[in-house]
Motif scaffolding. Structure first.
Motif, PDB file in Angstrom:
ATOM      1  N   VAL A   7      20.497  -2.459  22.177  1.00  0.00           N
ATOM      2  CA  VAL A   7      20.131  -3.593  23.033  1.00  0.00           C
ATOM      3  C   VAL A   7      21.302  -3.978  23.931  1.00  0.00           C
ATOM      4  CG1 VAL A   7      19.548  -6.049  23.005  1.00  0.00           C
ATOM      5  CG2 VAL A   7      18.339  -4.466  21.493  1.00  0.00           C
ATOM      6  N   ALA A   8      22.539  -3.816  23.439  1.00  0.00           N
ATOM      7  CA  ALA A   8      23.728  -4.175  24.225  1.00  0.00           C
ATOM      8  C   ALA A   8      23.991  -3.203  25.373  1.00  0.00           C
ATOM      9  CB  ALA A   8      24.954  -4.249  23.317  1.00  0.00           C
ATOM     10  N   CYS A   9      23.400  -2.024  25.333  1.00  0.00           N
ATOM     11  CA  CYS A   9      23.643  -1.018  26.380  1.00  0.00           C
ATOM     12  C   CYS A   9      22.960  -1.386  27.678  1.00  0.00           C
ATOM     13  CB  CYS A   9      23.133   0.352  25.950  1.00  0.00           C
ATOM     14  SG  CYS A   9      24.130   1.075  24.630  1.00  0.00           S
ATOM     15  N   GLY A  51       0.823  -1.194   0.000  1.00  0.00           N
ATOM     16  CA  GLY A  51       0.000   0.000   0.000  1.00  0.00           C
ATOM     17  C   GLY A  51       0.855   1.241   0.000  1.00  0.00           C
ATOM     18  N   GLU A  52       0.242   2.346   0.347  1.00  0.00           N
ATOM     19  CA  GLU A  52       0.919   3.635   0.333  1.00  0.00           C
ATOM     20  C   GLU A  52       1.833   3.778   1.544  1.00  0.00           C
ATOM     21  OE1 GLU A  52      -0.567   8.181   0.318  1.00  0.00           O
ATOM     22  OE2 GLU A  52      -1.699   6.767  -0.903  1.00  0.00           O
ATOM     23  N   VAL A  53       3.046   4.230   1.325  1.00  0.00           N
ATOM     24  CA  VAL A  53       4.010   4.432   2.400  1.00  0.00           C
ATOM     25  C   VAL A  53       3.921   5.878   2.864  1.00  0.00           C
ATOM     26  CG1 VAL A  53       6.445   4.398   3.035  1.00  0.00           C
ATOM     27  CG2 VAL A  53       5.535   2.665   1.485  1.00  0.00           C
ATOM     28  N   SER A  54       3.799   6.055   4.165  1.00  0.00           N
ATOM     29  CA  SER A  54       3.716   7.390   4.730  1.00  0.00           C
ATOM     30  C   SER A  54       5.090   8.041   4.724  1.00  0.00           C
ATOM     31  CB  SER A  54       3.192   7.292   6.166  1.00  0.00           C
ATOM     32  OG  SER A  54       3.336   8.518   6.824  1.00  0.00           O
ATOM     33  N   PRO A  55       5.166   9.345   4.426  1.00  0.00           N
ATOM     34  CA  PRO A  55       6.451  10.022   4.470  1.00  0.00           C
ATOM     35  C   PRO A  55       6.909  10.333   5.892  1.00  0.00           C
ATOM     36  CG  PRO A  55       4.728  11.559   3.833  1.00  0.00           C
ATOM     37  CD  PRO A  55       4.101  10.210   3.933  1.00  0.00           C
ATOM     38  N   ALA A  56       6.068  10.037   6.881  1.00  0.00           N
ATOM     39  CA  ALA A  56       6.432  10.302   8.273  1.00  0.00           C
ATOM     40  C   ALA A  56       7.590   9.393   8.675  1.00  0.00           C
ATOM     41  CB  ALA A  56       5.237  10.053   9.192  1.00  0.00           C
ATOM     42  N   PRO A  57       8.434   9.857   9.602  1.00  0.00           N
ATOM     43  CA  PRO A  57       9.561   9.015  10.033  1.00  0.00           C
ATOM     44  C   PRO A  57       9.073   7.749  10.733  1.00  0.00           C
ATOM     45  CG  PRO A  57       9.453  11.053  11.324  1.00  0.00           C
ATOM     46  CD  PRO A  57       8.384  11.127  10.284  1.00  0.00           C
ATOM     47  N   ILE A  58       9.908   6.744  10.671  1.00  0.00           N
ATOM     48  CA  ILE A  58       9.621   5.481  11.352  1.00  0.00           C
ATOM     49  C   ILE A  58      10.103   5.612  12.792  1.00  0.00           C
ATOM     50  CG2 ILE A  58      10.158   3.013  11.413  1.00  0.00           C
ATOM     51  CD1 ILE A  58      10.692   3.247   8.367  1.00  0.00           C
ATOM     52  N   GLN A  59       9.257   5.237  13.736  1.00  0.00           N
ATOM     53  CA  GLN A  59       9.612   5.283  15.160  1.00  0.00           C
ATOM     54  C   GLN A  59       9.995   3.875  15.603  1.00  0.00           C
ATOM     55  OE1 GLN A  59       8.960   7.926  17.619  1.00  0.00           O
ATOM     56  NE2 GLN A  59       8.666   9.385  15.963  1.00  0.00           N
ATOM     57  N   VAL A  60      11.152   3.753  16.233  1.00  0.00           N
ATOM     58  CA  VAL A  60      11.622   2.473  16.764  1.00  0.00           C
ATOM     59  C   VAL A  60      11.894   2.679  18.245  1.00  0.00           C
ATOM     60  CG1 VAL A  60      13.348   0.647  16.584  1.00  0.00           C
ATOM     61  CG2 VAL A  60      12.678   1.927  14.540  1.00  0.00           C
ATOM     62  N   GLN A  61      11.388   1.760  19.084  1.00  0.00           N
ATOM     63  CA  GLN A  61      11.575   1.909  20.527  1.00  0.00           C
ATOM     64  C   GLN A  61      12.045   0.587  21.122  1.00  0.00           C
ATOM     65  OE1 GLN A  61       8.345   3.760  22.581  1.00  0.00           O
ATOM     66  NE2 GLN A  61       9.170   3.312  24.589  1.00  0.00           N
ATOM     67  N   HIS A  62      12.992   0.694  22.052  1.00  0.00           N
ATOM     68  CA  HIS A  62      13.458  -0.457  22.843  1.00  0.00           C
ATOM     69  C   HIS A  62      13.693   0.050  24.253  1.00  0.00           C
ATOM     70  CE1 HIS A  62      15.356  -4.182  23.970  1.00  0.00           C
ATOM     71  NE2 HIS A  62      16.329  -3.485  24.517  1.00  0.00           N
ATOM     72  N   GLY A  63      12.875  -0.370  25.188  1.00  0.00           N
ATOM     73  CA  GLY A  63      12.999   0.113  26.565  1.00  0.00           C
ATOM     74  C   GLY A  63      12.839   1.621  26.591  1.00  0.00           C
ATOM     75  N   ALA A  64      13.797   2.308  27.189  1.00  0.00           N
ATOM     76  CA  ALA A  64      13.742   3.760  27.286  1.00  0.00           C
ATOM     77  C   ALA A  64      14.245   4.439  26.014  1.00  0.00           C
ATOM     78  CB  ALA A  64      14.569   4.235  28.482  1.00  0.00           C
ATOM     79  N   TRP A  65      14.827   3.685  25.118  1.00  0.00           N
ATOM     80  CA  TRP A  65      15.376   4.253  23.881  1.00  0.00           C
ATOM     81  C   TRP A  65      14.269   4.386  22.843  1.00  0.00           C
ATOM     82  CZ3 TRP A  65      20.496   5.595  23.204  1.00  0.00           C
ATOM     83  CH2 TRP A  65      21.370   5.159  24.183  1.00  0.00           C
ATOM     84  N   ARG A  66      14.173   5.545  22.208  1.00  0.00           N
ATOM     85  CA  ARG A  66      13.252   5.761  21.097  1.00  0.00           C
ATOM     86  C   ARG A  66      13.981   6.579  20.042  1.00  0.00           C
ATOM     87  NH1 ARG A  66       7.774   8.819  22.014  1.00  0.00           N
ATOM     88  NH2 ARG A  66       7.431   6.998  23.301  1.00  0.00           N
ATOM     89  N   ILE A  67      13.946   6.083  18.818  1.00  0.00           N
ATOM     90  CA  ILE A  67      14.580   6.820  17.732  1.00  0.00           C
ATOM     91  C   ILE A  67      13.591   6.957  16.581  1.00  0.00           C
ATOM     92  CG2 ILE A  67      16.938   6.130  18.304  1.00  0.00           C
ATOM     93  CD1 ILE A  67      16.774   4.113  16.024  1.00  0.00           C
ATOM     94  N   SER A  68      13.765   7.995  15.814  1.00  0.00           N
ATOM     95  CA  SER A  68      12.989   8.212  14.595  1.00  0.00           C
ATOM     96  C   SER A  68      13.960   8.204  13.435  1.00  0.00           C
ATOM     97  CB  SER A  68      12.274   9.566  14.639  1.00  0.00           C
ATOM     98  OG  SER A  68      11.340   9.596  15.680  1.00  0.00           O
ATOM     99  N   VAL A  69      13.614   7.433  12.428  1.00  0.00           N
ATOM    100  CA  VAL A  69      14.459   7.385  11.235  1.00  0.00           C
ATOM    101  C   VAL A  69      13.586   7.628  10.015  1.00  0.00           C
ATOM    102  CG1 VAL A  69      16.205   5.839  12.227  1.00  0.00           C
ATOM    103  CG2 VAL A  69      14.238   4.873  11.062  1.00  0.00           C
ATOM    104  N   PRO A  70      14.133   8.302   9.018  1.00  0.00           N
ATOM    105  CA  PRO A  70      13.331   8.567   7.825  1.00  0.00           C
ATOM    106  C   PRO A  70      13.052   7.293   7.038  1.00  0.00           C
ATOM    107  CG  PRO A  70      15.532   9.531   7.635  1.00  0.00           C
ATOM    108  CD  PRO A  70      15.433   8.898   8.976  1.00  0.00           C
ATOM    109  N   VAL A  71      11.936   7.292   6.349  1.00  0.00           N
ATOM    110  CA  VAL A  71      11.619   6.188   5.451  1.00  0.00           C
ATOM    111  C   VAL A  71      12.763   6.063   4.454  1.00  0.00           C
ATOM    112  CG1 VAL A  71      10.026   5.405   3.654  1.00  0.00           C
ATOM    113  CG2 VAL A  71       9.134   6.495   5.714  1.00  0.00           C
TER     114      VAL A  71
END
Length: 101
Positions: free
Chosen positions: A99-101, A64-84
């Motif tokens: 994960v190793a931290c 389907g259609e891909v959103s131009p919004a950044p992808i959000q990835v979270q692990h525990g307290a870590w959250r990052i946004s990366v562009p499509v």
């Protein structure tokens, strides 16, 4: 593949070295083990702890259609946004480091 006895032997020495306050060379001389082998086992055992059985990054196909919004990835307290379109190999490496931290 190393024997469980060998792995246990080096796990005890790596733990002993880490809690000793000594350098690898000093610990190795004091306990009669090879400093290079201690360093190699230290690295190997750390790597083994970060590899979680049963978990893996898997490819995903977006339909389907891909959103131009950044992808959000979270692990525990870590959250990052990366562009499509972010390089998946780079993202996988980053996640393993988080994960190793």
């Amino acid at each position: 593949m190393q024997s469980a006895k060998t792995k246990q032997f080096w796990q005890r020495h790596v733990d002993g070295w880490r809690s000793s306050g000594l350098t690898q060379k000093q610990y190795s001389q004091k306990h009669g083990v090879n400093a290079l082998t201690l360093a190699q086992w230290s690295h190997r055992l750390k790597r083994d702890r970060t590899e979680v059985p049963g978990r893996a990054l898997v490819p995903v196909r977006v339909v389907g259609e891909v959103s131009p919004a950044p992808i959000q990835v979270q692990h525990g307290a870590w959250r990052i946004s990366v562009p499509v379109g972010t390089d998946t190999h780079w993202l996988a490496t980053l996640m393993r480091e988080i994960v190793a931290c």
